[in-house]
Design a protein around this motif. Structure first.
Motif: not given
Length: 167
Positions: A54-71
């Motif tokens: 759930w905490w993986s750094n994936r660029s597709q299909g995960a709103l949570q990852a999009t949040a921290w990666m966008s930051a």
């Protein structure tokens, strides 16, 4: 106000996490699950407490990852037992050593490339045509990539716009 899919109007339910990370000037931030839930104003899904993926750094299909990666952050460490996660900002440009016209890919650089691409180890293995265990062993420093694998890593890095400088 929330919609039926759990998103807040105007953005993802993870927008408050994105905002806090964007406003931070720290290279590394550790938050407890409780702190993240307080930011969100609601609980994390059960999978966040039980599945590392759930905490993986994936660029597709995960709103949570999009949040921290966008930051500009990646999940560096996740401790399910202690219910805390560490986010870190990767360097803008990585330094790579070159020997006989071949970049020397070490464990840190391989992991950084994989995270930059938003891939799991299994995804990275498929991309490179190797076993997932091979990627894991490279990232742990058990083995270094062969010359042929290093050249392939370099091509993949260039295609992914992974920024590095040779020293």
């Amino acid at each position: 106000m929330s919609s039926q899919d759990g998103t807040k109007q105007g953005g993802s339910k993870y927008q408050p996490l994105l905002d806090v990370l964007r406003q931070s000037d720290q290279l590394q931030i550790t938050l407890t699950f409780a702190e993240i839930e307080a930011l969100l104003g609601e609980g994390l899904p059960p999978s966040a407490r039980s599945k590392r993926g759930w905490w993986s750094n994936r660029s597709q299909g995960a709103l949570q990852a999009t949040a921290w990666m966008s930051a500009g952050y990646l999940v560096e460490a996740i401790e399910l037992d202690n219910e805390q996660v560490t986010f870190s900002k990767p360097p803008q440009v990585y330094r790579v050593q070159c020997l006989d016209d071949t970049l020397q890919w070490n464990s840190e650089l391989i992991r950084a490339l994989r995270l930059h691409m938003g891939l799991t180890q299994a995804d990275m293995a498929r991309e490179l045509g190797v076993r997932q265990q091979t990627v894991s062993e490279w990232e742990k420093g058990v083995y270094a990539p062969t010359r042929a694998s290093s050249k392939h890593l370099t091509l993949v890095a260039e295609k992914a716009s992974f920024r590095y400088e040779v020293y």
